[in-house]
Design a protein around this motif. Structure first.
Motif, PDB file in Angstrom:
ATOM      1  N   GLY A 168       0.773  -1.231   0.000  1.00  0.00           N
ATOM      2  CA  GLY A 168       0.000   0.000   0.000  1.00  0.00           C
ATOM      3  C   GLY A 168       0.805   1.281   0.000  1.00  0.00           C
ATOM      4  O   GLY A 168       0.234   2.367  -0.098  1.00  0.00           O
ATOM      5  N   SER A 223      -3.870  10.916   0.791  1.00  0.00           N
ATOM      6  CA  SER A 223      -4.146   9.798   1.693  1.00  0.00           C
ATOM      7  C   SER A 223      -3.565   8.502   1.148  1.00  0.00           C
ATOM      8  O   SER A 223      -3.396   8.343  -0.071  1.00  0.00           O
ATOM      9  CB  SER A 223      -5.661   9.624   1.852  1.00  0.00           C
ATOM     10  OG  SER A 223      -6.262  10.770   2.395  1.00  0.00           O
ATOM     11  N   LEU A 224      -3.272   7.593   2.050  1.00  0.00           N
ATOM     12  CA  LEU A 224      -2.839   6.243   1.708  1.00  0.00           C
ATOM     13  C   LEU A 224      -3.390   5.292   2.746  1.00  0.00           C
ATOM     14  O   LEU A 224      -3.570   5.675   3.906  1.00  0.00           O
ATOM     15  CB  LEU A 224      -1.309   6.119   1.706  1.00  0.00           C
ATOM     16  CG  LEU A 224      -0.502   6.529   0.487  1.00  0.00           C
ATOM     17  CD1 LEU A 224       0.984   6.336   0.783  1.00  0.00           C
ATOM     18  CD2 LEU A 224      -0.905   5.742  -0.740  1.00  0.00           C
ATOM     19  N   ARG A 225      -3.596   4.058   2.333  1.00  0.00           N
ATOM     20  CA  ARG A 225      -3.919   3.005   3.279  1.00  0.00           C
ATOM     21  C   ARG A 225      -2.897   1.893   3.147  1.00  0.00           C
ATOM     22  O   ARG A 225      -2.773   1.284   2.085  1.00  0.00           O
ATOM     23  CB  ARG A 225      -5.324   2.447   3.075  1.00  0.00           C
ATOM     24  CG  ARG A 225      -5.723   1.494   4.209  1.00  0.00           C
ATOM     25  CD  ARG A 225      -7.114   0.940   4.077  1.00  0.00           C
ATOM     26  NE  ARG A 225      -7.210  -0.126   3.090  1.00  0.00           N
ATOM     27  CZ  ARG A 225      -8.201  -1.013   3.040  1.00  0.00           C
ATOM     28  NH1 ARG A 225      -9.187  -0.948   3.923  1.00  0.00           N
ATOM     29  NH2 ARG A 225      -8.223  -1.935   2.098  1.00  0.00           N
ATOM     30  N   SER A 284      -1.495  -1.812   4.308  1.00  0.00           N
ATOM     31  CA  SER A 284      -2.022  -3.089   4.764  1.00  0.00           C
ATOM     32  C   SER A 284      -0.878  -3.993   5.187  1.00  0.00           C
ATOM     33  O   SER A 284       0.227  -3.919   4.630  1.00  0.00           O
ATOM     34  CB  SER A 284      -2.809  -3.782   3.647  1.00  0.00           C
ATOM     35  OG  SER A 284      -3.889  -3.004   3.199  1.00  0.00           O
ATOM     36  N   ARG A 322      -4.818  12.077  12.249  1.00  0.00           N
ATOM     37  CA  ARG A 322      -4.593  11.910  10.804  1.00  0.00           C
ATOM     38  C   ARG A 322      -4.468  10.447  10.399  1.00  0.00           C
ATOM     39  O   ARG A 322      -4.523  10.146   9.201  1.00  0.00           O
ATOM     40  CB  ARG A 322      -3.326  12.661  10.364  1.00  0.00           C
ATOM     41  CG  ARG A 322      -3.373  14.149  10.623  1.00  0.00           C
ATOM     42  CD  ARG A 322      -2.195  14.861   9.969  1.00  0.00           C
ATOM     43  NE  ARG A 322      -0.917  14.452  10.525  1.00  0.00           N
ATOM     44  CZ  ARG A 322       0.041  13.829   9.826  1.00  0.00           C
ATOM     45  NH1 ARG A 322      -0.140  13.532   8.556  1.00  0.00           N
ATOM     46  NH2 ARG A 322       1.198  13.498  10.416  1.00  0.00           N
ATOM     47  N   CYS A 323      -4.285   9.569  11.358  1.00  0.00           N
ATOM     48  CA  CYS A 323      -4.109   8.152  11.067  1.00  0.00           C
ATOM     49  C   CYS A 323      -5.087   7.319  11.884  1.00  0.00           C
ATOM     50  O   CYS A 323      -5.412   7.678  13.021  1.00  0.00           O
ATOM     51  CB  CYS A 323      -2.683   7.699  11.404  1.00  0.00           C
ATOM     52  SG  CYS A 323      -1.427   8.339  10.302  1.00  0.00           S
ATOM     53  N   SER A 333      -6.438  -0.122  12.215  1.00  0.00           N
ATOM     54  CA  SER A 333      -7.580  -1.020  12.376  1.00  0.00           C
ATOM     55  C   SER A 333      -7.142  -2.428  12.004  1.00  0.00           C
ATOM     56  O   SER A 333      -6.061  -2.619  11.436  1.00  0.00           O
ATOM     57  CB  SER A 333      -8.756  -0.569  11.507  1.00  0.00           C
ATOM     58  OG  SER A 333      -8.407  -0.590  10.125  1.00  0.00           O
ATOM     59  N   TYR A 381      -4.451  -2.547   9.202  1.00  0.00           N
ATOM     60  CA  TYR A 381      -4.403  -1.427   8.273  1.00  0.00           C
ATOM     61  C   TYR A 381      -3.905  -0.167   8.985  1.00  0.00           C
ATOM     62  O   TYR A 381      -4.080  -0.006  10.193  1.00  0.00           O
ATOM     63  CB  TYR A 381      -5.786  -1.143   7.698  1.00  0.00           C
ATOM     64  CG  TYR A 381      -6.422  -2.313   7.007  1.00  0.00           C
ATOM     65  CD1 TYR A 381      -7.348  -3.121   7.678  1.00  0.00           C
ATOM     66  CD2 TYR A 381      -6.109  -2.626   5.686  1.00  0.00           C
ATOM     67  CE1 TYR A 381      -7.941  -4.202   7.047  1.00  0.00           C
ATOM     68  CE2 TYR A 381      -6.702  -3.708   5.055  1.00  0.00           C
ATOM     69  CZ  TYR A 381      -7.611  -4.495   5.736  1.00  0.00           C
ATOM     70  OH  TYR A 381      -8.196  -5.566   5.103  1.00  0.00           O
ATOM     71  N   GLN A 416      -4.659   3.676   7.943  1.00  0.00           N
ATOM     72  CA  GLN A 416      -5.225   4.684   7.064  1.00  0.00           C
ATOM     73  C   GLN A 416      -4.601   6.022   7.420  1.00  0.00           C
ATOM     74  O   GLN A 416      -4.708   6.467   8.564  1.00  0.00           O
ATOM     75  CB  GLN A 416      -6.740   4.746   7.230  1.00  0.00           C
ATOM     76  CG  GLN A 416      -7.413   5.814   6.381  1.00  0.00           C
ATOM     77  CD  GLN A 416      -7.383   5.488   4.904  1.00  0.00           C
ATOM     78  OE1 GLN A 416      -7.751   4.392   4.480  1.00  0.00           O
ATOM     79  NE2 GLN A 416      -6.937   6.445   4.088  1.00  0.00           N
ATOM     80  N   MET A 417      -3.949   6.635   6.459  1.00  0.00           N
ATOM     81  CA  MET A 417      -3.263   7.899   6.697  1.00  0.00           C
ATOM     82  C   MET A 417      -3.889   8.976   5.817  1.00  0.00           C
ATOM     83  O   MET A 417      -4.051   8.780   4.605  1.00  0.00           O
ATOM     84  CB  MET A 417      -1.775   7.764   6.391  1.00  0.00           C
ATOM     85  CG  MET A 417      -1.091   6.691   7.198  1.00  0.00           C
ATOM     86  SD  MET A 417       0.698   6.689   6.982  1.00  0.00           S
ATOM     87  CE  MET A 417       0.808   6.151   5.281  1.00  0.00           C
ATOM     88  N   THR A 418      -4.208  10.104   6.401  1.00  0.00           N
ATOM     89  CA  THR A 418      -4.786  11.226   5.672  1.00  0.00           C
ATOM     90  C   THR A 418      -3.973  12.486   5.947  1.00  0.00           C
ATOM     91  O   THR A 418      -3.147  12.523   6.856  1.00  0.00           O
ATOM     92  CB  THR A 418      -6.249  11.449   6.066  1.00  0.00           C
ATOM     93  OG1 THR A 418      -6.305  11.742   7.469  1.00  0.00           O
ATOM     94  CG2 THR A 418      -7.088  10.212   5.796  1.00  0.00           C
TER      95      THR A 418
END
Length: 115
Positions: free
Chosen positions: A8, A17-19, A21, A66-67, A70, A79, A81-83
Motif C-alpha cells: 500500500g 491519503s494512503l492506506r 495493509s 490523521r491516522c 484497524s 491497516y 489509514q493515513m490522511t
C-alpha cells in the motif's frame, strides 16, 4: 512461524491519503498485538500506532487525528489509514506484531510525500 507482508505504500502529494495493509500468516493473529513503525533516512525507527487484540489503539502524537489503525481478524490483516499526509510522514513503514509479544517484522513499504 509468523510472517508479515506489507503493501500500500507509494508516492502521494501533500494532503493526500494512503492506506497501508499488513497481512499476517500464522494462527495467532487474533490474539496478537499489532503495530506500525516508520523510519525516515537518518532517523531512528519510531512507533506510529498500535492496536491490541481487542482493538484498542494508540498513536504517535505527530499522527494523532490523521491516522487510523484497524484490524480485520477474518483476513488476518492490520491497516493504517493515513490522511492529510505531510512531507515529514515520508518514511519506510514497517508492520510489527505477534503473540504473546510483538516479535515479527515485515519487510517495509515506502511512503513518499514530496515537499
Amino acid at each position: 512461524q509468523g510472517q508479515l507482508v506489507e503493501s500500500g505504500g507509494g508516492l502521494v502529494q501533500p494532503g493526500g491519503s494512503l492506506r497501508l495493509s499488513c497481512t499476517a500468516s500464522g494462527r495467532a493473529f487474533t490474539c496478537a498485538a499489532m503495530a506500525w513503525y516508520r523510519q525516515a533516512p537518518g532517523k531512528q525507527r519510531e512507533l506510529v500506532a498500535t492496536i491490541t487484540a481487542g482493538g484498542m489503539a494508540t498513536y504517535l502524537d505527530a499522527v494523532q487525528g490523521r491516522c487510523i489503525i484497524s484490524r480485520d481478524n477474518g483476513k488476518a490483516t492490520v491497516y493504517l489509514q493515513m490522511t492529510s499526509l505531510k512531507p515529514e510522514d515520508a518514511a519506510v513503514y514497517y508492520c510489527n506484531g505477534g503473540y504473546p509479544v510483538r516479535s515479527y517484522w515485515g519487510q517495509g513499504t515506502q511512503v513518499t510525500v514530496p515537499s
